[in-house]
Design a protein around this motif. Structure first.
Motif, PDB file in Angstrom:
ATOM      1  N   LEU A 133       1.126  -0.961   0.472  1.00 24.00           N
ATOM      2  CA  LEU A 133       0.108   0.142   0.089  1.00 24.00           C
ATOM      3  C   LEU A 133       0.761   1.179  -0.158  1.00 24.00           C
ATOM      4  O   LEU A 133       0.571   2.106  -0.303  1.00 24.00           O
ATOM      5  CB  LEU A 133      -1.015   0.158   1.516  1.00 24.00           C
ATOM      6  CG  LEU A 133      -1.721  -0.684   1.219  1.00 24.00           C
ATOM      7  CD1 LEU A 133      -2.491  -1.307   2.296  1.00 24.00           C
ATOM      8  CD2 LEU A 133      -2.926  -0.935   0.016  1.00 24.00           C
ATOM      9  N   ASN A 134       2.000   1.033   0.921  1.00 24.83           N
ATOM     10  CA  ASN A 134       3.485   2.496   0.509  1.00 24.83           C
ATOM     11  C   ASN A 134       3.349   2.629  -0.802  1.00 24.83           C
ATOM     12  O   ASN A 134       3.733   3.551  -0.559  1.00 24.83           O
ATOM     13  CB  ASN A 134       4.331   2.427   1.388  1.00 24.83           C
ATOM     14  CG  ASN A 134       3.975   2.219   3.230  1.00 24.83           C
ATOM     15  OD1 ASN A 134       2.395   2.802   3.572  1.00 24.83           O
ATOM     16  ND2 ASN A 134       4.005   1.326   3.806  1.00 24.83           N
ATOM     17  N   LYS A 135       3.554   1.990  -1.809  1.00 30.54           N
ATOM     18  CA  LYS A 135       3.872   1.688  -2.819  1.00 30.54           C
ATOM     19  C   LYS A 135       2.630   2.780  -3.318  1.00 30.54           C
ATOM     20  O   LYS A 135       3.321   2.936  -4.753  1.00 30.54           O
ATOM     21  CB  LYS A 135       4.491   0.674  -3.714  1.00 30.54           C
ATOM     22  CG  LYS A 135       5.296  -0.163  -3.122  1.00 30.54           C
ATOM     23  CD  LYS A 135       5.864  -1.509  -3.446  1.00 30.54           C
ATOM     24  CE  LYS A 135       6.349  -2.280  -3.043  1.00 30.54           C
ATOM     25  NZ  LYS A 135       6.498  -3.920  -3.381  1.00 30.54           N
ATOM     26  N   PRO A 220      -0.021  -7.507  -4.853  1.00 34.28           N
ATOM     27  CA  PRO A 220       1.114  -6.057  -4.551  1.00 34.28           C
ATOM     28  C   PRO A 220       0.423  -5.414  -5.471  1.00 34.28           C
ATOM     29  O   PRO A 220      -0.809  -5.052  -5.495  1.00 34.28           O
ATOM     30  CB  PRO A 220       1.459  -7.567  -5.756  1.00 34.28           C
ATOM     31  CG  PRO A 220       0.854  -8.777  -5.491  1.00 34.28           C
ATOM     32  CD  PRO A 220      -0.146  -9.276  -5.278  1.00 34.28           C
ATOM     33  N   ALA A 221       0.909  -4.107  -4.992  1.00 38.10           N
ATOM     34  CA  ALA A 221       0.712  -2.482  -5.400  1.00 38.10           C
ATOM     35  C   ALA A 221       0.469  -3.025  -6.732  1.00 38.10           C
ATOM     36  O   ALA A 221      -0.285  -2.189  -7.201  1.00 38.10           O
ATOM     37  CB  ALA A 221       1.815  -1.634  -5.363  1.00 38.10           C
ATOM     38  N   ALA A 222       0.983  -3.747  -8.047  1.00 39.20           N
ATOM     39  CA  ALA A 222       1.093  -3.723  -9.230  1.00 39.20           C
ATOM     40  C   ALA A 222       0.313  -3.878  -9.270  1.00 39.20           C
ATOM     41  O   ALA A 222      -1.160  -4.383 -10.286  1.00 39.20           O
ATOM     42  CB  ALA A 222       2.347  -4.540 -10.417  1.00 39.20           C
ATOM     43  N   GLU A 223      -0.766  -5.121  -8.563  1.00 37.90           N
ATOM     44  CA  GLU A 223      -1.814  -5.701  -9.082  1.00 37.90           C
ATOM     45  C   GLU A 223      -3.080  -4.730  -8.391  1.00 37.90           C
ATOM     46  O   GLU A 223      -3.997  -5.227  -8.971  1.00 37.90           O
ATOM     47  CB  GLU A 223      -2.277  -7.754  -8.282  1.00 37.90           C
ATOM     48  CG  GLU A 223      -2.880  -8.167  -8.190  1.00 37.90           C
ATOM     49  CD  GLU A 223      -2.560  -8.760 -10.067  1.00 37.90           C
ATOM     50  OE1 GLU A 223      -4.496  -8.946 -10.220  1.00 37.90           O
ATOM     51  OE2 GLU A 223      -1.886  -9.026 -10.393  1.00 37.90           O
ATOM     52  N   ILE A 224      -3.219  -4.761  -7.430  1.00 31.87           N
ATOM     53  CA  ILE A 224      -4.461  -3.325  -7.232  1.00 31.87           C
ATOM     54  C   ILE A 224      -3.816  -2.116  -8.060  1.00 31.87           C
ATOM     55  O   ILE A 224      -5.474  -1.515  -8.901  1.00 31.87           O
ATOM     56  CB  ILE A 224      -3.591  -2.727  -5.988  1.00 31.87           C
ATOM     57  CG1 ILE A 224      -3.979  -3.489  -4.380  1.00 31.87           C
ATOM     58  CG2 ILE A 224      -4.553  -1.284  -5.473  1.00 31.87           C
ATOM     59  CD1 ILE A 224      -3.386  -3.093  -3.501  1.00 31.87           C
ATOM     60  N   GLU A 225      -3.353  -1.674  -8.650  1.00 33.76           N
ATOM     61  CA  GLU A 225      -2.663  -1.042  -9.418  1.00 33.76           C
ATOM     62  C   GLU A 225      -3.967  -1.450 -10.425  1.00 33.76           C
ATOM     63  O   GLU A 225      -4.312  -0.415 -11.929  1.00 33.76           O
ATOM     64  CB  GLU A 225      -1.753  -0.537 -10.058  1.00 33.76           C
ATOM     65  CG  GLU A 225      -1.086   0.725  -8.967  1.00 33.76           C
ATOM     66  CD  GLU A 225      -0.938   1.709  -9.297  1.00 33.76           C
ATOM     67  OE1 GLU A 225      -2.342   2.139 -10.093  1.00 33.76           O
ATOM     68  OE2 GLU A 225      -0.829   2.564  -8.871  1.00 33.76           O
ATOM     69  N   LYS A 226      -3.695  -2.505 -11.284  1.00 33.77           N
ATOM     70  CA  LYS A 226      -4.544  -3.380 -13.133  1.00 33.77           C
ATOM     71  C   LYS A 226      -6.020  -3.293 -12.315  1.00 33.77           C
ATOM     72  O   LYS A 226      -6.363  -3.186 -13.696  1.00 33.77           O
ATOM     73  CB  LYS A 226      -3.641  -4.711 -13.057  1.00 33.77           C
ATOM     74  CG  LYS A 226      -3.525  -5.152 -14.198  1.00 33.77           C
ATOM     75  CD  LYS A 226      -3.523  -6.965 -13.881  1.00 33.77           C
ATOM     76  CE  LYS A 226      -3.889  -7.779 -15.329  1.00 33.77           C
ATOM     77  NZ  LYS A 226      -3.809  -8.724 -14.974  1.00 33.77           N
TER      78      LYS A 226
END
Length: 233
Positions: A133-135, A220-226
């Motif tokens: 989340l910090n990313k 992961p942050a990348a997955e949340i972004e996706k």
């Protein structure tokens, strides 16, 4: 016109047949294994395989309802995770009804995107999620502190006695620094437990997106972004 009508009737018949098969599988499961409580049985893209849900988990079974598989179904041609897509449609929460006054609010950047997190301070996967989340940038995060573990109750309550609960939460999760306040104060810990029960959040971490999609686990942050991109948020 007749060809079009015939195609429509055929499509309707196929849909009804698929529904009847799903009903048959559900009935078999209920009869053979009533204690399993597998619900929402429906046909998948893979012939003869049906999806169902057990709590927050997606499972798969065959037409004979004799075996259960848990895991992700991936469509190879475009690498789409059909299990995640199914979870997004089945696990929905009314975002507007969440009691945000009971959450610890943290704003990063313009705060345009929003997430609600259910997290236990002694949950290792919750600590892992905090790192991810910090990313994230340009996000408002509402953390509902969920004291599921007995040792989490006291520090969870003390967080809300701090001058800056968001900083105290960050220090607790990332550095292991316990809240310093020794006084007692009003806190939402019990209400958060009741809320989690109402929303069928039986473990941590849980992530709720602003369209109401609920997912369990430390994504992961990348997955949340996706996911944000897929949901158009």
């Amino acid at each position: 016109m007749m060809k079009k009508m015939g195609a429509m009737l055929l499509a309707a018949a196929v849909s009804q047949w698929a529904m009847a098969d799903a009903v048959s599988v559900q009935n078999q499961l209920n009869k053979k294994y009533p204690a399993l409580k597998i619900e929402n049985i429906q046909a998948t893209e893979m012939p003869g395989i049906y999806s169902g849900s057990v709590g927050n988990q997606i499972v798969y079974t065959g037409e004979d309802a004799e075996y259960i598989l848990a895991g992700s179904m991936i469509r190879l041609k475009d690498q789409k995770n059909l299990t995640n897509a199914l979870m997004m449609t089945q696990n929905q929460v009314d975002w507007k009804k969440l009691p945000f006054k009971d959450a610890i609010k943290s704003v990063r950047g313009n705060g345009k995107r929003q997430l609600a997190i259910f997290s236990d301070p002694n949950c290792p996967y919750c600590k892992q999620l905090e790192v991810e989340l910090n990313k994230l940038t340009d996000v408002t995060i509402y953390t509902f502190v969920l004291a599921l573990k007995p040792q989490s109750v006291a520090p969870s309550k003390q967080l809300f006695c701090e001058t800056d609960p968001a900083l105290a939460w960050s220090n607790l999760m990332s550095k292991g620094i316990q809240p310093g306040s020794k006084k007692s104060c009003a806190n939402p810990v019990e209400r958060n437990l009741q809320l989690a029960q109402k929303l069928a959040v039986s473990g941590t971490p849980a992530i709720i997106f602003s369209n109401g999609t609920k997912l369990m686990g430390a994504y992961p942050a990348a997955e949340i972004e996706k996911i944000w991109q897929e949901l158009g948020l």
